[in-house]
Enzyme design. Structure first.
Site, PDB file in Angstrom:
ATOM      1  CB  ALA A  38      -0.937  -0.007   1.211  1.00 23.68           C
ATOM      2  CD  GLU A  39       4.537   4.276   3.733  1.00 20.48           C
ATOM      3  OE1 GLU A  39       5.151   5.342   3.887  1.00 20.48           O
ATOM      4  OE2 GLU A  39       4.082   3.616   4.684  1.00 20.48           O
ATOM      5  CB  THR A  40       5.223   0.320  -2.598  1.00 23.51           C
ATOM      6  OG1 THR A  40       6.114  -0.185  -1.599  1.00 23.51           O
ATOM      7  CG2 THR A  40       5.942   0.386  -3.940  1.00 23.51           C
ATOM      8  CB  SER A  43       5.203   6.323  -1.675  1.00 24.31           C
ATOM      9  OG  SER A  43       4.929   6.281  -0.300  1.00 24.31           O
TER      10      SER A  43
END
Length: 117
Positions: A38-40, A43
């Site tokens: 999710a953060e990848t 971002s």
């Protein structure tokens, strides 16, 4: 982690991640692996929105895990909730190979001025 981004544009970013190699001791996809996916995705989407004048840095990530996954590949679909001048927020829906939602995540990034070279 084995993450591969398969589609990227301003309104939708998609990536995949194998379950194998990302399991916790009980054989389930690790919740932290969902968070990394999710953060990848969020971002990268925020960086695309911010570039080239600004950079994106994570401010807040929340993940709700709906169902366990034990094998195969999960797919994350990242869509914008808010794209502003100083923050960008994205929803990332992670699904299994049967298109069942496994995790819903929300990432907010702070968009700061890019460092001078």
């Amino acid at each position: 982690m084995g993450i591969e981004i398969t589609r990227w544009d301003a309104d939708r970013l998609v990536g995949t991640m194998p379950v194998k190699g990302n399991r916790q001791p009980y054989g389930l996809l690790h919740g932290g692996a969902n968070a990394v996916l999710a953060e990848t995705l969020g971002s990268v989407a925020a960086a695309m929105h911010a570039a080239p004048e600004r950079i994106a840095v994570g401010l807040e990530l929340s993940c709700t895990h709906h169902r366990a996954v034990t094998e195969g590949v999960v797919t994350g679909v990242c869509t914008p909730v808010h794209r502003g001048r100083s923050t960008a927020t994205y929803e990332i829906v992670i699904s299994d190979e049967q298109d069942r939602r496994c995790c819903t995540a929300r990432l907010t990034c702070f968009l700061r001025e890019a460092p001078k070279s």
